[in-house]
Design a protein around this motif. Structure first.
Motif, PDB file in Angstrom:
ATOM      1  N   GLY A 163    -116.783 -63.335 -64.655  1.00  0.00           N
ATOM      2  CA  GLY A 163    -118.148 -63.769 -64.922  1.00  0.00           C
ATOM      3  C   GLY A 163    -118.333 -64.461 -66.262  1.00  0.00           C
ATOM      4  N   VAL A 164    -117.275 -65.072 -66.777  1.00  0.00           N
ATOM      5  CA  VAL A 164    -117.345 -65.753 -68.068  1.00  0.00           C
ATOM      6  C   VAL A 164    -118.004 -67.124 -67.877  1.00  0.00           C
ATOM      7  CG1 VAL A 164    -115.976 -66.711 -69.980  1.00  0.00           C
ATOM      8  CG2 VAL A 164    -115.272 -64.576 -68.879  1.00  0.00           C
ATOM      9  N   ASP A 165    -118.885 -67.481 -68.757  1.00  0.00           N
ATOM     10  CA  ASP A 165    -119.540 -68.789 -68.708  1.00  0.00           C
ATOM     11  C   ASP A 165    -118.496 -69.896 -68.827  1.00  0.00           C
ATOM     12  OD1 ASP A 165    -120.969 -71.193 -70.274  1.00  0.00           O
ATOM     13  OD2 ASP A 165    -122.472 -70.072 -69.111  1.00  0.00           O
ATOM     14  N   ARG A 166    -118.712 -70.975 -68.110  1.00  0.00           N
ATOM     15  CA  ARG A 166    -117.745 -72.087 -68.095  1.00  0.00           C
ATOM     16  C   ARG A 166    -117.542 -72.744 -69.458  1.00  0.00           C
ATOM     17  NH1 ARG A 166    -116.231 -73.031 -63.042  1.00  0.00           N
ATOM     18  NH2 ARG A 166    -117.606 -72.460 -61.337  1.00  0.00           N
ATOM     19  N   SER A 167    -118.504 -72.635 -70.347  1.00  0.00           N
ATOM     20  CA  SER A 167    -118.389 -73.283 -71.659  1.00  0.00           C
ATOM     21  C   SER A 167    -117.586 -72.456 -72.669  1.00  0.00           C
ATOM     22  CB  SER A 167    -119.783 -73.569 -72.225  1.00  0.00           C
ATOM     23  OG  SER A 167    -120.461 -72.352 -72.492  1.00  0.00           O
ATOM     24  N   VAL A 168    -117.319 -71.199 -72.366  1.00  0.00           N
ATOM     25  CA  VAL A 168    -116.606 -70.319 -73.299  1.00  0.00           C
ATOM     26  C   VAL A 168    -115.099 -70.593 -73.224  1.00  0.00           C
ATOM     27  CG1 VAL A 168    -116.062 -67.920 -73.854  1.00  0.00           C
ATOM     28  CG2 VAL A 168    -118.370 -68.538 -73.148  1.00  0.00           C
ATOM     29  N   ARG A 169    -114.487 -70.731 -74.385  1.00  0.00           N
ATOM     30  CA  ARG A 169    -113.043 -70.979 -74.479  1.00  0.00           C
ATOM     31  C   ARG A 169    -112.338 -69.717 -74.953  1.00  0.00           C
ATOM     32  NH1 ARG A 169    -113.752 -73.933 -71.247  1.00  0.00           N
ATOM     33  NH2 ARG A 169    -114.738 -75.925 -71.502  1.00  0.00           N
ATOM     34  N   PRO A 170    -111.059 -69.545 -74.546  1.00  0.00           N
ATOM     35  CA  PRO A 170    -110.307 -68.357 -74.968  1.00  0.00           C
ATOM     36  C   PRO A 170    -110.267 -68.156 -76.482  1.00  0.00           C
ATOM     37  CG  PRO A 170    -109.115 -69.516 -73.243  1.00  0.00           C
ATOM     38  CD  PRO A 170    -110.286 -70.380 -73.619  1.00  0.00           C
ATOM     39  N   GLY A 171    -110.115 -69.237 -77.223  1.00  0.00           N
ATOM     40  CA  GLY A 171    -110.075 -69.133 -78.692  1.00  0.00           C
ATOM     41  C   GLY A 171    -111.365 -68.579 -79.266  1.00  0.00           C
ATOM     42  N   GLU A 172    -112.490 -68.943 -78.655  1.00  0.00           N
ATOM     43  CA  GLU A 172    -113.781 -68.430 -79.112  1.00  0.00           C
ATOM     44  C   GLU A 172    -113.878 -66.920 -78.882  1.00  0.00           C
ATOM     45  OE1 GLU A 172    -116.352 -72.461 -78.067  1.00  0.00           O
ATOM     46  OE2 GLU A 172    -116.404 -70.762 -76.697  1.00  0.00           O
ATOM     47  N   LEU A 173    -113.432 -66.480 -77.716  1.00  0.00           N
ATOM     48  CA  LEU A 173    -113.448 -65.038 -77.437  1.00  0.00           C
ATOM     49  C   LEU A 173    -112.481 -64.293 -78.350  1.00  0.00           C
ATOM     50  CD1 LEU A 173    -113.735 -64.668 -73.557  1.00  0.00           C
ATOM     51  CD2 LEU A 173    -115.394 -64.025 -75.286  1.00  0.00           C
ATOM     52  N   ALA A 174    -111.311 -64.872 -78.574  1.00  0.00           N
ATOM     53  CA  ALA A 174    -110.326 -64.239 -79.462  1.00  0.00           C
ATOM     54  C   ALA A 174    -110.921 -64.052 -80.860  1.00  0.00           C
ATOM     55  CB  ALA A 174    -109.050 -65.070 -79.525  1.00  0.00           C
ATOM     56  N   SER A 231    -120.208 -61.418 -56.458  1.00  0.00           N
ATOM     57  CA  SER A 231    -119.195 -62.454 -56.682  1.00  0.00           C
ATOM     58  C   SER A 231    -118.150 -61.995 -57.704  1.00  0.00           C
ATOM     59  CB  SER A 231    -119.837 -63.785 -57.075  1.00  0.00           C
ATOM     60  OG  SER A 231    -120.645 -63.663 -58.216  1.00  0.00           O
ATOM     61  N   ASN A 232    -118.488 -61.047 -58.594  1.00  0.00           N
ATOM     62  CA  ASN A 232    -117.471 -60.424 -59.455  1.00  0.00           C
ATOM     63  C   ASN A 232    -116.402 -59.764 -58.585  1.00  0.00           C
ATOM     64  OD1 ASN A 232    -119.885 -59.337 -61.875  1.00  0.00           O
ATOM     65  ND2 ASN A 232    -118.302 -60.846 -62.229  1.00  0.00           N
ATOM     66  N   ALA A 233    -116.843 -59.052 -57.570  1.00  0.00           N
ATOM     67  CA  ALA A 233    -115.918 -58.344 -56.687  1.00  0.00           C
ATOM     68  C   ALA A 233    -115.032 -59.326 -55.918  1.00  0.00           C
ATOM     69  CB  ALA A 233    -116.695 -57.458 -55.723  1.00  0.00           C
ATOM     70  N   ILE A 234    -115.608 -60.401 -55.436  1.00  0.00           N
ATOM     71  CA  ILE A 234    -114.828 -61.400 -54.689  1.00  0.00           C
ATOM     72  C   ILE A 234    -113.817 -62.078 -55.605  1.00  0.00           C
ATOM     73  CG2 ILE A 234    -115.000 -63.608 -53.472  1.00  0.00           C
ATOM     74  CD1 ILE A 234    -117.787 -62.546 -52.446  1.00  0.00           C
ATOM     75  N   GLU A 235    -114.263 -62.464 -56.797  1.00  0.00           N
ATOM     76  CA  GLU A 235    -113.362 -63.085 -57.772  1.00  0.00           C
ATOM     77  C   GLU A 235    -112.221 -62.133 -58.134  1.00  0.00           C
ATOM     78  OE1 GLU A 235    -114.178 -65.753 -61.582  1.00  0.00           O
ATOM     79  OE2 GLU A 235    -114.841 -63.681 -61.902  1.00  0.00           O
ATOM     80  N   THR A 236    -112.550 -60.882 -58.347  1.00  0.00           N
ATOM     81  CA  THR A 236    -111.545 -59.878 -58.694  1.00  0.00           C
ATOM     82  C   THR A 236    -110.545 -59.681 -57.562  1.00  0.00           C
ATOM     83  OG1 THR A 236    -113.074 -58.734 -60.173  1.00  0.00           O
ATOM     84  CG2 THR A 236    -111.217 -57.451 -59.323  1.00  0.00           C
ATOM     85  N   ALA A 237    -111.038 -59.584 -56.330  1.00  0.00           N
ATOM     86  CA  ALA A 237    -110.153 -59.391 -55.178  1.00  0.00           C
ATOM     87  C   ALA A 237    -109.156 -60.543 -55.057  1.00  0.00           C
ATOM     88  CB  ALA A 237    -110.978 -59.251 -53.904  1.00  0.00           C
ATOM     89  N   ARG A 238    -109.623 -61.755 -55.216  1.00  0.00           N
ATOM     90  CA  ARG A 238    -108.721 -62.928 -55.140  1.00  0.00           C
ATOM     91  C   ARG A 238    -107.676 -62.881 -56.255  1.00  0.00           C
ATOM     92  NH1 ARG A 238    -113.593 -67.165 -54.236  1.00  0.00           N
ATOM     93  NH2 ARG A 238    -113.913 -66.772 -52.019  1.00  0.00           N
ATOM     94  N   TRP A 239    -108.119 -62.552 -57.461  1.00  0.00           N
ATOM     95  CA  TRP A 239    -107.209 -62.487 -58.602  1.00  0.00           C
ATOM     96  C   TRP A 239    -106.135 -61.423 -58.391  1.00  0.00           C
ATOM     97  CZ3 TRP A 239    -106.335 -58.883 -62.635  1.00  0.00           C
ATOM     98  CH2 TRP A 239    -105.678 -59.392 -63.769  1.00  0.00           C
ATOM     99  N   LEU A 240    -106.538 -60.259 -57.909  1.00  0.00           N
ATOM    100  CA  LEU A 240    -105.589 -59.168 -57.680  1.00  0.00           C
ATOM    101  C   LEU A 240    -104.612 -59.491 -56.547  1.00  0.00           C
ATOM    102  CD1 LEU A 240    -108.003 -56.133 -58.041  1.00  0.00           C
ATOM    103  CD2 LEU A 240    -106.126 -56.727 -59.585  1.00  0.00           C
ATOM    104  N   GLU A 241    -105.108 -60.109 -55.484  1.00  0.00           N
ATOM    105  CA  GLU A 241    -104.243 -60.446 -54.348  1.00  0.00           C
ATOM    106  C   GLU A 241    -103.174 -61.459 -54.746  1.00  0.00           C
ATOM    107  OE1 GLU A 241    -106.596 -61.544 -50.927  1.00  0.00           O
ATOM    108  OE2 GLU A 241    -107.766 -59.694 -51.101  1.00  0.00           O
ATOM    109  N   ARG A 242    -103.516 -62.437 -55.582  1.00  0.00           N
ATOM    110  CA  ARG A 242    -102.527 -63.435 -56.016  1.00  0.00           C
ATOM    111  C   ARG A 242    -101.400 -62.780 -56.809  1.00  0.00           C
ATOM    112  NH1 ARG A 242    -107.190 -66.768 -57.069  1.00  0.00           N
ATOM    113  NH2 ARG A 242    -107.127 -66.161 -59.258  1.00  0.00           N
ATOM    114  N   ARG A 243    -101.679 -61.662 -57.434  1.00  0.00           N
ATOM    115  CA  ARG A 243    -100.682 -60.993 -58.274  1.00  0.00           C
ATOM    116  C   ARG A 243    -100.067 -59.764 -57.601  1.00  0.00           C
ATOM    117  NH1 ARG A 243    -104.097 -63.876 -60.701  1.00  0.00           N
ATOM    118  NH2 ARG A 243    -103.636 -64.959 -62.635  1.00  0.00           N
ATOM    119  N   ASP A 244    -100.563 -59.413 -56.451  1.00  0.00           N
ATOM    120  CA  ASP A 244    -100.056 -58.274 -55.668  1.00  0.00           C
ATOM    121  C   ASP A 244    -100.074 -56.964 -56.461  1.00  0.00           C
ATOM    122  OD1 ASP A 244     -99.152 -57.275 -53.202  1.00  0.00           O
ATOM    123  OD2 ASP A 244     -97.082 -57.243 -53.930  1.00  0.00           O
TER     124      ASP A 244
END
Length: 176
Positions: free
Chosen positions: A65-76, A101-114
């Motif tokens: 659920g991270v906003d599209r404008s946020v960059r990893p360096g900013e969060l770091a 949609s958090n749950a759907i996004e999470t499920a896809r992310w977890l499935e790709r990594r098994d």
């Protein structure tokens, strides 16, 4: 008869609300899992996830659920975390706009990594509904552990969240 039905329904809602409000989920110990999932939207959630990731309790972490404008360096920089940790081990999920949609996004992310185990981090008052949504989106083989971030929710927040939880529970029973 209608008054009695209304009274019994109201009593049931009140008892359920007391259970919901008094027995909020609690933080979990630092047991290891394959992954950590942090749902954005509340204070202390990302801090908790980063602390657990730095303590080697998981291989990777998704911040959903991270906003599209946020960059990893900013969060770091905001969380005083090495950018290398974001580069290697933290994924910023940008698809989710709500709990479902958090749950759907999470499920896809977890499935790709098994992955087989995941730690869900969200605020205590949000945990039950988030867990319900995630459980519905994930296959049974994935074990979820719940790690709630303590808060001091207002009565309004608790009532609103309890009603959302009841509506999602009802929708789940109907297969929606």
């Amino acid at each position: 008869m209608i008054v009695r039905l209304f009274a019994v329904s109201l009593l049931g809602w009140m008892l359920g609300f007391i259970w919901f409000a008094v027995l909020l989920p609690q933080p979990l110990d630092s047991r290891p899992t394959d992954a950590i999932v942090v749902l954005t939207g509340g204070a202390g959630r990302i801090d908790r996830g980063i602390a657990l990731l730095e303590a080697d309790t998981a291989k990777r972490m998704l911040i959903s659920g991270v906003d599209r404008s946020v960059r990893p360096g900013e969060l770091a920089a905001e969380y005083d975390t090495p950018e290398a940790l974001f580069a290697c081990c933290i994924t910023l999920g940008r698809e989710a706009i709500d709990t479902r949609s958090n749950a759907i996004e999470t499920a896809r992310w977890l499935e790709r990594r098994d992955y087989k185990t995941v730690r869900l981090i969200t605020t205590d008052w949000h945990m039950r509904r988030a867990a319900l949504e995630l459980r519905q989106a994930l296959p049974e083989r994935v074990a979820i552990v719940y790690d709630a971030v303590p808060s001091r929710p207002s009565l309004t927040i608790l009532v609103r969240e309890y009603n959302k939880y009841l509506l999602r529970r009802g929708a789940a029973l109907l297969g929606i």
